[in-house]
Design a protein around this motif. Sequence first.
Motif, PDB file in Angstrom:
ATOM      1  N   SER A 119      10.354   4.992  -2.250  1.00 48.96           N
ATOM      2  CA  SER A 119      10.315   4.242  -3.503  1.00 48.96           C
ATOM      3  C   SER A 119      11.482   4.636  -4.403  1.00 48.96           C
ATOM      4  N   HIS A 128       2.812   5.176  -9.028  1.00 48.81           N
ATOM      5  CA  HIS A 128       2.804   3.764  -9.415  1.00 48.81           C
ATOM      6  C   HIS A 128       1.686   3.008  -8.694  1.00 48.81           C
ATOM      7  N   ILE A 133       1.055  -0.413  -7.130  1.00 48.72           N
ATOM      8  CA  ILE A 133       1.826  -1.552  -6.629  1.00 48.72           C
ATOM      9  C   ILE A 133       1.019  -2.227  -5.531  1.00 48.72           C
ATOM     10  N   TRP A 171       1.092  -5.478  -2.512  1.00 46.74           N
ATOM     11  CA  TRP A 171       2.005  -6.312  -1.728  1.00 46.74           C
ATOM     12  C   TRP A 171       1.259  -7.492  -1.124  1.00 46.74           C
ATOM     13  N   PRO A 223       7.184  -6.668  -4.443  1.00 48.44           N
ATOM     14  CA  PRO A 223       5.720  -6.604  -4.574  1.00 48.44           C
ATOM     15  C   PRO A 223       5.172  -7.774  -5.378  1.00 48.44           C
ATOM     16  N   ARG A 227       3.661  -1.757 -11.518  1.00 42.98           N
ATOM     17  CA  ARG A 227       4.670  -2.806 -11.469  1.00 42.98           C
ATOM     18  C   ARG A 227       4.292  -3.764 -10.338  1.00 42.98           C
ATOM     19  N   LYS A 228       4.822  -5.025 -10.374  1.00 49.47           N
ATOM     20  CA  LYS A 228       5.624  -5.533 -11.459  1.00 49.47           C
ATOM     21  C   LYS A 228       4.814  -6.539 -12.254  1.00 49.47           C
TER      22      LYS A 228
END
Length: 224
Positions: free
Chosen positions: A54, A113, A115, A117, A125, A145-146
Amino acid sequence: MNFVQHSSRLGWKKNKRGKPIIIDPGLYSANKSEIWWVIKQRSLPTAFKLYTGSAWTILSRSFAEYAIVGWDNLPRTLLLYYTNFVSSPEGYFQTLICNSEEFKNKTLNHDLHYITWDNPPKQHPRSLGLKDYRRMILSNRPFARKFKKNDLVLNKIDRELLKRGRRQFAMGGWCLEDEGKEYKCSDLKEEKYGVLRPGTGSRRLRILLTKLVSNQNLSKRVCR
C-alpha cells in the motif's frame, strides 16, 4: 513501530513494474505529460529484495530520519532505483524497511486503512458510501478511502464521529464550552492549547493495535 503494508510476492508487478524502465518528465518539466517507456528492460535487482504494498504508510521518526539521512546509503540507492519505477510509492518504503537490518522487525504489515474492492478487483478501490459506514466503524481502523466529493457519508462522519459542525473545524480539548454545552473555538483555553482528549475512536484504535501487536499476530506481520 512503523505501519507499512508489504509483500515480497510481486505477482504481475514483477514484469510490469520491476523490469520496465521509465522516464518521468514530471521530475524536470513544469508541464504535466505522460511518462516515457524505454524499449529495453532491466533485470530484477540482486543487491536488495523488492517488496510492494500500500502507498499509505505511517512511519516512525527514527525510520523517517534514516530514510532522509541514509547513513548506510541504502535509502539513496533505492531512491535512484525507484526514480525509474511506475507507482514508486507502492514499493519504495516497503523495499527500504524490509531490507534494513535495523528496521525490518520494527514494522507491522498493516496500513490502518479501511478499503474495499470490487470483485474481481479493478485498478482502484470502491468509493465508500453510507452503506459502508457501520463496517468502517466496526473495523476499528482510523483511516478509510476512497470517497467521492461531498458524499453523504462524509457528512455523517463529521457529525457523528468528529462532532464537527458545517464549515467548522473538528473540536479539540482546547475549545471552550459555553453554558449551552456547545463548543466554540473562537475562545481558547490558552493553558490547554494543543490538548487532545481521547474519545471513543481512541478506544477502537486501541483494540485494533492490541490485536496487531499480540504475540499470535506479531510474528506474521514483520518482513519476510
